[in-house]
Design a protein around this motif. Structure first.
Motif, PDB file in Angstrom:
ATOM      1  N   TYR A 155       0.841  -1.160  -0.059  1.00  0.00           N
ATOM      2  CA  TYR A 155       0.041  -0.058   0.026  1.00  0.00           C
ATOM      3  C   TYR A 155       0.867   1.298  -0.036  1.00  0.00           C
ATOM      4  CZ  TYR A 155       1.176  -0.296   4.849  1.00  0.00           C
ATOM      5  OH  TYR A 155       1.836  -0.290   6.338  1.00  0.00           O
ATOM      6  N   THR A 156       0.163   2.346  -0.522  1.00  0.00           N
ATOM      7  CA  THR A 156       0.992   3.705  -0.481  1.00  0.00           C
ATOM      8  C   THR A 156       0.946   4.149   0.866  1.00  0.00           C
ATOM      9  OG1 THR A 156      -0.855   5.007  -1.104  1.00  0.00           O
ATOM     10  CG2 THR A 156       0.194   3.921  -2.983  1.00  0.00           C
TER      11      THR A 156
ATOM     12  N   LYS B 249      -8.372   0.693  -4.003  1.00  0.00           N
ATOM     13  CA  LYS B 249      -9.179   1.107  -2.538  1.00  0.00           C
ATOM     14  C   LYS B 249      -8.370   1.491  -1.478  1.00  0.00           C
ATOM     15  CE  LYS B 249     -13.157  -2.051  -3.501  1.00  0.00           C
ATOM     16  NZ  LYS B 249     -14.138  -2.844  -2.890  1.00  0.00           N
ATOM     17  N   TYR B 250      -8.682   2.319  -0.614  1.00  0.00           N
ATOM     18  CA  TYR B 250      -8.562   2.819   0.645  1.00  0.00           C
ATOM     19  C   TYR B 250      -9.419   2.144   1.796  1.00  0.00           C
ATOM     20  CZ  TYR B 250      -6.384   6.271  -2.436  1.00  0.00           C
ATOM     21  OH  TYR B 250      -5.422   6.869  -3.352  1.00  0.00           O
TER      22      TYR B 250
ATOM     23  N   SER C  57     -13.496   1.663  10.019  1.00  0.00           N
ATOM     24  CA  SER C  57     -13.384   2.875   8.868  1.00  0.00           C
ATOM     25  C   SER C  57     -14.638   3.479   8.552  1.00  0.00           C
ATOM     26  CB  SER C  57     -12.600   2.186   7.807  1.00  0.00           C
ATOM     27  OG  SER C  57     -11.500   1.550   7.734  1.00  0.00           O
TER      28      SER C  57
ATOM     29  N   ILE D   6     -14.376   2.583  -2.291  1.00  0.00           N
ATOM     30  CA  ILE D   6     -13.176   2.900  -1.569  1.00  0.00           C
ATOM     31  C   ILE D   6     -13.003   1.990  -0.179  1.00  0.00           C
ATOM     32  CG2 ILE D   6     -12.277   4.554   0.000  1.00  0.00           C
ATOM     33  CD1 ILE D   6     -14.111   6.710  -1.540  1.00  0.00           C
TER      34      ILE D   6
ATOM     35  N   ASP E  34      -0.341   6.883   1.470  1.00  0.00           N
ATOM     36  CA  ASP E  34      -1.767   7.351   1.990  1.00  0.00           C
ATOM     37  C   ASP E  34      -2.842   6.446   2.147  1.00  0.00           C
ATOM     38  OD1 ASP E  34      -1.860   6.891  -0.615  1.00  0.00           O
ATOM     39  OD2 ASP E  34      -3.049   8.863  -1.205  1.00  0.00           O
ATOM     40  N   GLY E  35      -2.654   5.115   1.997  1.00  0.00           N
ATOM     41  CA  GLY E  35      -3.426   4.104   2.357  1.00  0.00           C
ATOM     42  C   GLY E  35      -3.923   3.409   1.151  1.00  0.00           C
ATOM     43  N   GLU E  36      -3.626   3.783  -0.109  1.00  0.00           N
ATOM     44  CA  GLU E  36      -4.086   3.020  -1.285  1.00  0.00           C
ATOM     45  C   GLU E  36      -3.582   1.737  -1.570  1.00  0.00           C
ATOM     46  OE1 GLU E  36      -4.293   3.394  -6.177  1.00  0.00           O
ATOM     47  OE2 GLU E  36      -3.416   5.077  -5.017  1.00  0.00           O
TER      48      GLU E  36
END
Length: 395
Positions: free
Chosen positions: A25-26, A369-370, A113, A361, A28-30
């Motif tokens: 994941y990135t 997705k996040y 979430s 998302i 920022d959470g992707e």
């Protein structure tokens, strides 16, 4: 790019987990990728246990968090109503807001979430507006006397305007058949349906069913003793009465998102009737709350047999000892051992996000997705929960 790995990865869609799985994941959470690790022992961020997508609490009353530990268990619905009337306002507004904020923070840290939450006032609006946890708020109304319907709807419309001023998604919603006049059930439902989302407490107790089917039982006695009006005796399950009230709002079918909460006394007759008219229904269960009040559980085998979209919630701290989604999942796992645990994860993640129209998302571990990632500790070698299982947010 970051990467985490665990003994098991539940993606929120599949019944079976990925064994020795990883998620990339990135910052920022992707989610970039997920799969089986070629060498789990070399993973730099390996976690003993399971990884899941961010959870979705599909039924909560955050504003009642100050009531934790105040209620007597096993009171039945009549006894529960007496307690809520007595204790709801026993403390200050400041303390109510502080407890709601504390539990919102706990929910986030445990990996929730998103949430479908019930509000009867504005205590949680500011909190929701600044929280990273997405919430759709249902502004729930009560009123047993038909002559009060107009005033109740006028009041909840003002509350909806206040919610809008905080930038949160909110709309009116009916509570349950036994706390509302027939006119108010329809009027409140019309408000919620216009927003596209409706939540309703349905078939939560046998007392509710006795009231609707025969006009008898502890709930009927409670209301008669307080000189309150009760809904008409129909001879049929209470869910059928609710659908009949919806039919007075507009012609079927109903394509709006409708969440029926609890479903402890759901029958084939009732679900067949609902399915005839309602196209987008999610059937939310809150097992620990049901045990707390009634020592009962919803008919999960019947629900699965009919292919119902099941979601999972905690209800409030007036009828639960905690808002821990993992404990709700563990309760269902132990009560219904034939259900694949990955399916229960789907109830606690993807299905709740689906109701909220957030699956682009949230709800599953898929590229693009996040959803947030949750680490669940203390799972057994078969990738199922134990009594010691607990969740912690990774991202």
């Amino acid at each position: 790019m970051k990467r985490t790995a665990a003994d098991f990865v539940y993606d929120g869609l599949s019944d079976a987990p990925i064994r020795n799985g990883y998620v990339e994941y990135t910052d920022d959470g992707e989610v970039i990728a997920a799969g089986e690790s070629p060498d789990i022992n070399s993973e730099p961020d390996f976690r003993k246990g399971a990884i899941m997508p961010g959870l979705v609490n599909s039924h909560c009353h955050l504003e009642l968090s100050h009531l934790r530990g105040k209620f007597t268990k096993g009171s039945g619905m009549s006894g529960f109503i007496n307690q809520i009337n007595e204790l709801r306002d026993f403390t200050s507004v400041e303390n109510k807001k502080a407890e709601a904020e504390r539990w919102m923070d706990i929910l986030w840290k445990q990996g929730v979430s998103a949430m479908s939450d019930i509000s009867n006032c504005d205590d949680t609006f500011a909190l929701k507006s600044r929280s990273p946890l997405y919430t759709r708020t249902f502004l729930e109304v009560f009123g047993t006397e038909p002559q009060d319907c107009g005033a109740v709807i006028s009041g909840v419309r003002k509350l909806a305007e206040e919610a809008a001023s905080f930038g949160i998604d909110a709309a009116p919603a009916p509570h349950a058949c036994y706390t509302m006049s027939p006119e108010l059930v329809t009027a409140a439902s019309a408000e919620g349906l216009a927003a596209g989302y409706l939540s309703y407490h349905s078939e939560e107790s046998q007392e509710e069913e006795d009231l609707m089917i025969s006009g008898t039982g502890a709930l009927a006695d409670n209301y008669h003793g307080r000189h309150l009006s009760t809904p008409p005796v129909t001879g049929h399950p209470s869910l059928m009465y609710f659908v009949d009230r919806l039919l007075k709002v507009h012609e079927p079918p109903f394509d709006e998102h409708i969440m029926l909460v609890h479903n402890v006394c759901l029958t084939q007759e009732a679900l067949d009737y609902a399915s005839r008219y309602l196209r987008n229904v999610w059937w939310t269960v809150c097992p620990l709350s049901n045990i707390f009040i009634h020592n009962a559980l919803p008919p999960i085998p019947l629900m699965r047999k009919n292919g119902l979209r099941i979601a999972l919630g905690t209800d409030s701290l007036s009828s639960n000892d905690t808002l821990d989604m993992v404990k709700e999942m563990f309760c269902l796992q132990e009560a219904f051992p034939d259900v694949p645990f990955g399916e229960i994860v789907r109830w606690a993640s993807f299905n709740g996000a689906d109701f909220l129209s957030k699956t682009e998302i949230l709800g599953s571990i898929e590229p693009g997705k996040y959803p947030g990632l949750v680490w669940v500790k203390n799972v057994d070698e078969d990738a199922r929960l134990t009594a010691a299982s607990a969740s912690e947010r990774i991202i």
